[in-house]
Write an enzyme that holds these catalytic residues in place. Structure first.
Site, PDB file in Angstrom:
ATOM      1  N   HIS A 265       0.728  -1.245  -0.176  1.00  0.00           N
ATOM      2  CA  HIS A 265      -0.030   0.109  -0.005  1.00  0.00           C
ATOM      3  C   HIS A 265       0.853   1.356  -0.008  1.00  0.00           C
ATOM      4  O   HIS A 265       0.791   2.336  -0.821  1.00  0.00           O
ATOM      5  CB  HIS A 265      -0.940  -0.020   1.247  1.00  0.00           C
ATOM      6  CG  HIS A 265      -1.885   1.135   1.165  1.00  0.00           C
ATOM      7  ND1 HIS A 265      -3.298   1.158   0.758  1.00  0.00           N
ATOM      8  CD2 HIS A 265      -1.714   2.155   1.706  1.00  0.00           C
ATOM      9  CE1 HIS A 265      -3.894   2.213   1.063  1.00  0.00           C
ATOM     10  NE2 HIS A 265      -2.964   3.268   1.662  1.00  0.00           N
ATOM     11  N   GLU A 266       1.657   1.260   0.988  1.00  0.00           N
ATOM     12  CA  GLU A 266       2.712   2.473   1.016  1.00  0.00           C
ATOM     13  C   GLU A 266       3.607   2.717  -0.280  1.00  0.00           C
ATOM     14  O   GLU A 266       3.898   3.959  -0.772  1.00  0.00           O
ATOM     15  CB  GLU A 266       3.657   2.491   2.227  1.00  0.00           C
ATOM     16  CG  GLU A 266       2.532   2.628   3.477  1.00  0.00           C
ATOM     17  CD  GLU A 266       1.535   3.527   3.754  1.00  0.00           C
ATOM     18  OE1 GLU A 266       1.772   4.625   3.341  1.00  0.00           O
ATOM     19  OE2 GLU A 266       0.350   3.352   4.405  1.00  0.00           O
ATOM     20  N   GLU A 296      -4.586   7.775  -3.183  1.00  0.00           N
ATOM     21  CA  GLU A 296      -5.260   6.382  -2.579  1.00  0.00           C
ATOM     22  C   GLU A 296      -5.441   5.382  -3.824  1.00  0.00           C
ATOM     23  O   GLU A 296      -5.220   4.122  -3.501  1.00  0.00           O
ATOM     24  CB  GLU A 296      -6.527   6.678  -1.824  1.00  0.00           C
ATOM     25  CG  GLU A 296      -6.830   5.402  -1.165  1.00  0.00           C
ATOM     26  CD  GLU A 296      -5.933   5.235   0.322  1.00  0.00           C
ATOM     27  OE1 GLU A 296      -4.873   5.894   0.179  1.00  0.00           O
ATOM     28  OE2 GLU A 296      -6.347   4.076   0.729  1.00  0.00           O
TER      29      GLU A 296
HETATM   30 ZN    ZN Z   1      -3.168   4.887   1.707  1.00  0.00          ZN
END
Ligand code: ZN
Length: 502
Positions: A265-266, A296
């Site tokens: 995710h990061e 996002e």
């Molecule tokens: Zn995020």
């Protein structure tokens, strides 16, 4: 470039330096700073934030911007026009909210966060309620200063901060149809198959995990010569400046794959930061992220569309076996693939699976919008929350700690932020679909550990443009289509059927 525009770019650059310093102070606070440095650090951050605000709202800036707009070099180039337009937007937003209100919001939320922490701990909504009322009221005043857009509502003024050009009415329409269809999907697949985490139970030392996560990050494209990878309590990404993007993760010995998904995710966020043209345009809007939702989308795409695919697990499996040295309890990559896609309604947003997660967000959007409009009173929030969870997820909320007190966002005064999570999921699915159309067999490449084509596609279609277009326009240009819930629904439906209905 002509002189007026050069002068304006110099101003952008200096504000950019100050923002980089702020980012670095924040990163250090979360990773390296000794505990007793906190009070001094808070002062440093407040000082730098004030400096940025003073620069950005400086009265002379309006004239400089107007001069730059008339600069022949700007007039001749739509990219530079967009750069100036976005800087003007930042200036106007900074000017509109009086400093006294900014300060009051900052002070109130700093205290409210502490009250919220204690209230959540004891599951005591009543003690937090007056603070939330105050924060809603201050946000309403802030929205009034910023001004609702033509034909829009106050909520739009707040949403605009995170998702430029997006309107509550549009979110409502897309989220509404998403909600109904997700509920049906969840009904078909809830508690799908295998005990969710059994196959994923794996213990490994933090040292081994760190190496494993570095390996995964590097293979999907994170540039370690232009970034760092550290540990913090809450994983985050900080794009500090050109050539300096930092990510963190959090490890526990018994949850190897939780850390890995957090890393993916990061890394998604970080790839975006590393792909923005910051070296060419330091501090300029065209070197900044288009929105929180677009940001996002980049993290979700790598975490979900890539990381929860069968192809990815086929590639990962031998590496996981080797690098985690026999720590895995699953028999094969197929078991992992099913486990990471199981649907299981959960009271807690951040523990929710990819499918039910969005129902949490749709609810939070509806509730915070109703709060801001005055249609929902703070005292009615817990009951309304609990009824909605029963209706959408079929779960009983046993206490407010696991209900309306679970998220930090409202206590920090952030209203209008929540929808960006699901917008990110919608953008990600739509980008993934278009990339597959353009690039052909992505799964085949990913099963061989080849991720570069996808990254390159995202660089060209998304990263390089910075804030040149609104998120929806950027998406339309990248995918050829307007924002729609269908790609996300189609993607989830297809995957759940593939994983569980055979
Ligand atoms: Zn995020």
């Amino acid at each position: 470039m002509g002189q007026p525009y050069d002068r304006l770019r110099a101003a952008m650059r200096e504000i950019g330096h100050a923002r980089s310093v702020l980012a670095l102070l924040g990163w250090d606070q979360e990773t390296m700073m000794p505990r007793r440095g906190a009070p001094a650090r808070a002062e440093q951050i407040a000082f730098m934030a004030r400096l940025v605000h003073e620069r950005l709202s400086h009265p002379a800036l309006a004239d400089r911007i107007a001069e730059a707009q008339a600069d022949p070099d700007v007039l001749a180039d739509s990219r530079e026009q967009a750069n100036v337009r976005e800087f003007l937007r930042d200036h106007e937003r900074a000017v509109r909210v009086p400093a006294a209100l900014v300060e009051e919001l900052a002070r109130t939320s700093a205290q409210a966060v502490e009250v919220w922490r204690a209230a959540r701990e004891r599951s005591d909504f009543a003690s937090f309620a007056p603070w939330l009322e105050r924060l809603v009221e201050l946000n309403r005043r802030r929205a009034e200063c910023l001004g609702a857009p033509e034909g829009g509502e106050l909520y739009d003024a707040l949403l605009e901060e995170y998702e430029p050009g997006m309107r509550a009415r549009e979110v409502e329409s897309i989220f509404g149809s998403l909600r109904e269809k997700l509920k049906a999907l969840i009904a078909s697949y809830a508690r799908s198959g295998s005990p969710q985490h059994a196959a994923l139970r794996a213990r490994a030392s933090i040292e081994r995990q760190r190496e494993f996560n570095r390996f995964v990050a590097e293979r999907v494209g994170f540039d370690f010569a232009a970034g760092r990878f550290d540990v913090s309590t809450h994983p985050f990404t900080e794009g500090i400046a050109a050539g300096d993007t930092r990510i963190t993760t959090r490890y526990t010995e018994e949850a190897v794959f939780e850390a890995m998904f957090s890393t993916l995710h990061e890394v998604g966020h970080a790839l975006y930061e590393q792909g923005l043209p910051k070296a060419e345009r330091p501090g300029e809007p065209l070197a900044q992220a288009a929105s929180l939702g677009i940001h996002e989308s980049q993290s979700r795409l790598w975490e979900n569309q890539v990381g929860r695919s069968r192809a990815f697990w086929r590639w990962l499996w031998p590496h996981a076996c080797e690098r985690l040295a026999g720590a895995l309890s699953a028999q094969d990559p197929e078991a992992c693939y099913r486990a990471v896609n199981a649907v299981q309604p959960n009271l807690i947003r951040v523990e929710s699976d990819e499918t039910t997660y969005n129902l949490h967000i749709v609810m939070r959007f509806d509730l915070e919008r109703a709060l801001l409009r005055g249609e929902l009173s703070v005292s009615d929030l817990p009951a309304t929350w609990n009824a909605r969870i029963r209706e959408d997820l079929g779960l009983q909320v046993p206490d407010d700690r696991r209900g309306c007190l679970q998220d930090i966002h409202w206590s920090t005064g952030s209203i209008g932020y929540f929808p960006t999570y699901t917008l990110g999921n919608l953008y990600a699915a739509q980008l993934w679909q278009a990339a597959g159309r353009d690039l052909g067999d992505l799964d085949g490449a990913h099963a061989r550990g080849e991720f570069f084509a996808l990254l390159q596609w995202l660089r060209e279609r998304v990263h390089l443009h910075g804030r040149r277009y609104t998120p929806v326009e950027l998406l339309r240009r990248a995918t050829g289509a307007a924002l729609s819930p269908e790609p996300l629904l189609g993607y989830l439906e297809h995957k759940l059927q593939d994983a569980f209905a055979r």
